[in-house]
Design a protein around this motif. Structure first.
Motif, short mmCIF file in Angstrom:
data_model
loop_
_atom_site.label_atom_id
_atom_site.label_comp_id
_atom_site.label_asym_id
_atom_site.label_seq_id
_atom_site.Cartn_x
_atom_site.Cartn_y
_atom_site.Cartn_z
N GLN A 106 0.91 -5.21 2.41
CA GLN A 106 1.45 -5.05 1.06
C GLN A 106 2.02 -3.65 0.85
OE1 GLN A 106 1.36 -7.76 -1.25
NE2 GLN A 106 0.85 -8.74 0.70
N GLN A 114 -0.67 -1.75 -4.24
CA GLN A 114 -2.11 -1.55 -4.08
C GLN A 114 -2.64 -0.49 -5.03
OE1 GLN A 114 -3.38 -1.58 0.21
NE2 GLN A 114 -1.18 -1.63 0.56
N LEU A 119 -9.51 1.80 -1.70
CA LEU A 119 -8.55 0.95 -1.01
C LEU A 119 -8.96 0.77 0.45
CD1 LEU A 119 -4.97 2.23 -2.03
CD2 LEU A 119 -6.18 0.20 -2.86
N ILE A 167 -10.85 -2.78 -3.00
CA ILE A 167 -9.66 -3.61 -2.93
C ILE A 167 -9.38 -3.95 -1.47
CG2 ILE A 167 -7.19 -3.76 -3.44
CD1 ILE A 167 -7.64 -1.74 -5.68
N PHE A 227 -7.39 -6.27 1.73
CA PHE A 227 -6.01 -6.59 2.08
C PHE A 227 -5.86 -8.00 2.64
CE2 PHE A 227 -8.03 -4.23 5.54
CZ PHE A 227 -7.90 -5.13 6.59
#
Length: 322
Positions: A144, A149, A215, A243, A245
């Motif tokens: 992404q 993000q 992340l 978060i 992926f």
């Protein structure tokens, strides 16, 4: 049609027309036989890195979404003639690397189903010194865009000040871009670097103790069971929204994931094929279409109440349209 003409004209004329029609049909048949191999040669080759099911499925999804004729081949079946087709699609990193070495203009090569890091490596270490790969090859990446993000992190935790992340050998290329977007969205970044032989617990613990949202980045060094397990555990212990992926990352315990399904990726490749046919110059693109998924158990554990997935998706799209 022949019967109607026979009724309207004399028998002799009709006989002549039938004879000419028969000759025309025969000539047309011979022409079709002659051009058949050429027609097949215009099929767009979908060249697979290997015979694994995921590559086979992705090729089928592309074929289902494009009106253009395609044929699926393994990399070792990509003959010189195949590589000289007007458009060639390479599915997977190794197929892209191999075909980039041998495909020459005016053939348009589309690399897909590969991470942007792999394509960047191809640019940084070209096998053909006279080729500007960025201007010669189209690409649709798996990962992404960084903006998406970081924007998602801000939507999840509007009051957060510190955005954490962990870099590895291949994901460190993201660092500058992450820091730029973090500043744009009002974050201060906290990060560290983990080598393959490094201790993930010693590295992750102080980093997650200070982070307010984190992340997880795709990286061949970091994306293994040990690192993933500790990242999930320490983030939950410190109540830090993580978060992911991929869908599997969310299923394993990340709060939310943003990723593109094979169907979404295939749709973008099909649209790329159409754009090339319409004369578009080469473009390397991150996924246009994406999916969000929330782990409801993690949401409860973190005592969070997130906006709906539709609300989050629309907010991300609006950010990207600015």
């Amino acid at each position: 049609m022949t019967e109607l003409i026979t009724d309207m004209l004399s028998k002799d004329v009709a006989k002549t027309l039938r004879s000419r029609l028969s000759q025309s049909v025969q000539r047309l048949w011979l022409v079709c036989l002659c051009i058949s191999p050429l027609a097949q040669a215009t099929d767009i080759p979908l060249v697979l890195t290997d015979n694994s099911g995921i590559y086979q499925q992705f090729a089928r999804l592309i074929s289902q979404r494009t009106a253009l004729p395609t044929e699926t081949l393994l990399l070792n079946q990509a003959t010189h003639e195949i590589r000289q087709r007007p458009i060639v699609v390479a599915i997977g990193t190794r197929a892209c690397e191999e075909l980039a070495r041998h495909t020459q203009s005016p053939t348009r090569l589309i690399c897909t189903f590969l991470p942007s890091q792999a394509f960047q490596h191809l640019i940084d270490h070209p096998q053909k010194a006279d080729t500007d790969i960025e201007r010669a090859i189209d690409a649709v990446f798996l990962d992404q865009p960084i903006q998406r993000q970081v924007a998602l992190a801000r939507l999840l935790v509007p009051q957060a000040k510190y955005l954490g992340t962990l870099y590895g050998e291949s994901s460190q290329i993201y660092q500058t871009e992450i820091e730029e977007y973090a500043q744009q969205y009002g974050f201060l970044t906290l990060s560290d670097f983990l080598r393959e032989e490094g201790n993930p617990v010693q590295t992750l613990t102080p980093l997650l103790e200070r982070s307010q949202v984190f992340l997880a980045l795709p990286d061949s060094t970091l994306f293994n069971r040990t690192v993933t397990k500790w990242l999930l555990y320490i983030s939950l212990r410190n109540r830090v929204p993580l978060i992911g992926f991929s869908e599997s990352y969310v299923d394993a315990g990340a709060l939310i994931g943003v990723y593109s399904t094979p169907e979404q990726q295939a749709q973008q490749v099909a649209e790329t094929l159409s754009a090339i046919r319409q004369g578009r110059s080469p473009v390397q693109a991150f996924p246009q279409y994406f999916t969000l998924k929330v782990n409801s158990n993690t949401e409860r554990t973190l005592r969070m109440r997130l906006p709906s997935l539709d609300q989050l998706s629309q907010a991300l799209l609006q950010e990207e349209m600015r």
